[in-house]
Design an enzyme around this catalytic site. Structure first.
Site, PDB file in Angstrom:
ATOM      1  N   CYS C 150       8.269  -5.500   3.245  1.00  0.00           N
ATOM      2  CA  CYS C 150       6.958  -5.201   2.655  1.00  0.00           C
ATOM      3  C   CYS C 150       6.959  -4.065   1.640  1.00  0.00           C
ATOM      4  CB  CYS C 150       5.960  -4.897   3.770  1.00  0.00           C
ATOM      5  SG  CYS C 150       6.552  -3.708   4.977  1.00  0.00           S
ATOM      6  N   HIS C 243       0.653  -0.395   1.342  1.00  0.00           N
ATOM      7  CA  HIS C 243       1.806   0.507   1.229  1.00  0.00           C
ATOM      8  C   HIS C 243       1.802   1.151  -0.150  1.00  0.00           C
ATOM      9  CE1 HIS C 243       3.209  -0.826   4.978  1.00  0.00           C
ATOM     10  NE2 HIS C 243       4.363  -1.365   4.668  1.00  0.00           N
TER      11      HIS C 243
END
Lengths: 358, 358, 358, 358
Positions: C150, C243
């Site tokens: 990710c 993120h």
């Protein structure tokens, strides 16, 4: 308060177990000499067995202690227990049966008829229930006392002076409870961040029944629970430490706002009179700023042993309302148990102790 | 619902103003054509004047609109206002006087006798109060309606079906309110992080009085406020959007738990029957999981226009309790005002409009 | 992109599994027909087996699907997998061997020589590695492709246009990663609240090696990993989704700041040219405000499939720096795999499919 | 360290001003006797003028002190200043000119050639710059010293032993900074909750230039700034106290990992040797657990005066990397200034003091 006692902690690696160790690091009368836990940490030195999650370091004295199985005998004079409820019932009884005083933070024994559910400022007279424990056939010195659930303790402490002076006829509490109350790992961060959880298993029931036991009155050696109904709605909020409760209360006798404030602000009990080592100067600190109490600012008041009260006001449905806050792992758990032990010591319940271990 | 209306927004750069713009981006009947704000943003294109704080981009259509002073005339048919209370009183009246329908989210006019405090599912009949506004001498078309405080709306929506069916005799609400309710910059992060604030200025008073006005009944063109007392304790918690309330309620008629649940789950009103564009399918969504509602999971239910109800249970002090949750800047502010405007349009209150501006 | 494909999801009850289901709810070509999970949810309808943790409801279509064991055969044409790494290796291979295309989000196969580690905008040519998979003896139609970690996906997407135009000679990334990246229950709230965790197991290693594989170049059917070193330091911050990475980059050819900005803002790839259903209009959105990107405001850009870039500036130690942000469970997981599947479909890799469902 | 000094605090009602007062409550040599602030609090007793935002109560001793305008004279021997930069320049000079030693936490004077930017463990020799201050014509005793920016201090402390032993040739720091660094009200909670802000005004520039001044070397009475480049990217994260930095460093001389660790763990300076009252036992605490340092657990190490270092590892782009953490309002602000004052006292710079208080 006389003497020195060696202390064993059941559940020593958990959140509350760590608080016990932290608070006891400099205690004048209790010295930690035995640690037990039910997890796979058995046999290892505490420094290895435990992932310490409190700020600061593990106290040097307990680092080398080997974690043992929670079974008697342990090399100590008395037992603090923060075992999970499901294993506390049997284990704690096993220690009491072999002659250890067990001061428990777990919920397993709280509602038993012959077990005091103690807040030393509120109901030291409930220690008389220990006479009924004789029927259990515990070895000499063995006994079982408990402290309330982490939210109950602040509610009961706040209600105590009102009940004594005006008679409480109904209490409504809505809690906003801290994450540390669920232990570790406890609440998942995805449930805590930007969120409120309106459910804490069994919590509402515990508050509703424990409060009435604590505020009950002794009738000889029988305890009569308080008659007033208690309503609790419980929520988990994104706060690390510090439980808060919004409380409304209905009173039997008429009371003026200022009298209510004074009853709370002036409240003192046996621990204050006897200057027990962990007793805060004031069990209830009443603040008059409109925006207090707050967990971040007030949870450590009185070293985490004071409950802070604010926003005392008349209520449109019940009679009065206020907000209470207390440190849930100190006054709501480890500190509560330690104060209970200090009460027992002060009242001579440990006089028989001296079982030489090790 | 007929026609197309040009909309002006007062307080367009604020938190609620941005929500108005975001929700109206694809509205079938309302098109934003005028923006006004009282700050130093006057004269600039909205794209420059406004620091957009919602996820996503500023809608293209409003980017070039110049922000104007909040004074009539504006190039629009009707006014949505989210001005701060202190300037709303005069400004909103000035628009109404010049013939604009003013649909206000501010608190300034809510408690005036001749101003409807509307929740379209609950009290559309209160629109009859507008007849009394005639005495104010507003120009043709001019009128003033308001929506409730962001916490009141969920309490009143939840109580409405219970009051209709069983008669509410007392309501106790303890709120846990989101940060966006305080606008921007609003609450300081140091007060929000790892904390709960037990104080929101004037909030408890607003909930206590607005709820009774909303649930009041029309007696001819007079409004009789509901008689039952309301108690509110309000807290700010560390949640971005989504107000929650723990509610207890006392009922006049006996009710079984299942009946209470059904009254809420089955609740529908004029917006649902008339399929107003912003009306959620269900004003109250009752969930049966023990741990719902939660702000993060439920605030966007019904596009932010449904109130989610959970934990309906008997209460030991009052009769029943439950937890309610709603999106405070949608159903609690901008969405509430838009639904009010849709109600007015559907009932013909805008039929006179067509004032050519530009 | 032709046709309709029946999709099976491995790990369907987990955080990423739920995202797969949510994103696929309205997909034009993929329809979820089989769900598998390795936990005790086997045999139950999905609506019962799964505690849904995304806002909104479980899509109606999947509610009745029974959760099966993650073993072939399943009633579907292709497999999306978000199994934990330790069980993905064997299970995913078992499906590929029996002729299913397996599009995996797990880390188990990412670094295998003959397995493409795909970002459709960056390295669709790596699909040629599938020729080498023939040696594995998968049944007709069977194949294995993976998407990156990710955090890697946003770093590689951001570096891709710079590497193509100027040649990257070193990259330094410091991540601030969201809680949902750890799944559920994942990070304990006591570790997340008022805290940053400087450790995510294996994450730094994954970013350092995956980035170089993705930006490698095909030499016939051989993949040559990019030669430049990558340094990653990873942190978990108290953010639900999104993120972020602070990135510095050293370039082979001289570049002006504006050229770097343009290379990123103008970046397009096969998914944009071919208008794949999940492709965002812009893979990289460059923002010029000094305080963007921010997780709360930018994570949903491009339906969670765009990476937002900001603060592009010269750097004193490397050449340039910038901040990147992407939605970790959409572009960083489920969305990435779905885009990979769309790429495979568009390039004819599913043409053989048509295995009759149950 | 000799004697007793009366202390005046400029900016006494702000976040850092409150820390000064809290830390000085029990200081062996400094006693707060004068408080000044530039806001509308002038003339009021401190207890009224200040909204105290630290846990615990305002120290009794300062409660009655009247807040004065920040102008000389004040009834004190020396001045601690945490004024905002824009007013610090003139005001601090005014105090120095009238003969007060000014120990400033503000950024106004830090980069002036004749003003020491001090970390007592790192560059006490920079005090020689004070000789050059003579040209300013300050009255006897008057002088100006500063401490670094709250993030710089931990970077410079961490680099100091590496620079001394191996020579630093480049440093790359990515910060994750606490909310209290922005003062009060500071960051809006809507920007902090579920979010990271990638921008702190002027912060990156301050870190990049201050670090090189601090690690510079004296050449007679001239200071030569360190030659190596510093790169800083700064972020605000949702943490109350405790700045964190992910650091990479390039070294001139070859070094083994263990040597790097030892250089940091063994680092001591003048404050430790001279046992200055606020000096922590270890300026750098090196932890070997993979998931430390963490703000919640490590910010109070050494009473907030130690910087905790963890995750020391080889780096693929530079030579080594590590994570540093320190308490931003103690070691990063008030505590830093107090340690500077202790250094000055220990080295005789206050020997002339004895100006009689008002």
């Amino acid at each position: 308060m006389p003497g020195q006692f060696r202390v064993g902690i059941l559940g020593a690696t958990g959140t509350v177990g760590q608080r016990f160790i932290q608070i006891l690091e400099r205690h004048p009368h209790f010295r930690v000499t035995a640690l037990a836990a039910s997890d796979r940490s058995e046999g290892k030195p505490y420094a290895q067995a435990c992932t310490w999650r409190l700020p600061g370091e593990i106290p040097e004295g307990v680092k080398p202690l080997r974690v043992q199985a929670p079974l008697p005998p342990l090399a100590c004079d008395l037992i603090f227990s923060s075992l999970p409820a499901e294993m506390a019932k049997e284990t704690e009884e096993a220690f009491a049966r072999t002659g250890y005083p067990v001061i428990s933070n777990s919920s397993a024994w709280r509602m038993e008829n012959d077990v005091p559910l103690l807040i030393p400022e509120v109901n030291p007279s409930h220690l008389r229930l220990l006479e009924a424990q004789r029927c259990r056939g515990f070895a000499k010195g063995g006994l079982l006392v408990t402290n309330p659930n982490c939210s109950t303790v602040m509610l009961a402490l706040a209600l105590a002076p009102l009940h004594a002076r005006f008679g409480v006829t109904a209490a409504v509490a809505t809690t906003m409870q801290a994450l540390s109350g669920a232990g570790y790992p406890g609440v998942a961060s995805l449930d805590a961040t930007d969120n409120v959880l309106p459910f804490i298993e069994n919590e509402e029931e515990k508050i509703e029944r424990e409060t009435r036991k604590i505020l009950g009155s002794m009738n000889g050696t029988q305890l009569q629970h308080a008659a007033f109904p208690v309503s609790a709605q419980c929520h988990r909020v994104n706060v690390s430490d510090g439980h808060m409760a919004a409380v409304r209360v209905k009173l039997e006798k008429p009371a003026r706002l200022e009298e209510v404030r004074e009853a709370m602000a002036g409240f003192r009990g046996f621990p204050q009179e006897s200057r027990l080592p962990s007793a805060p100067e004031r069990p209830l600190i009443v603040r008059d700023e409109p925006d207090r109490p707050q967990p971040r600012l007030d949870r450590d008041a009185g070293n985490g042993m004071s409950v802070t009260i604010g926003r005392i006001l008349p209520d449109r449905v019940l009679d009065f309302r206020f907000v209470a806050l207390s440190h849930n792992t100190i006054r709501g758990a480890a500190g509560a148990a330690i104060l209970n032990a200090e009460l027992l010591a002060a009242q001579g319940y440990f006089d028989l102790l001296g079982r030489g271990a090790a």
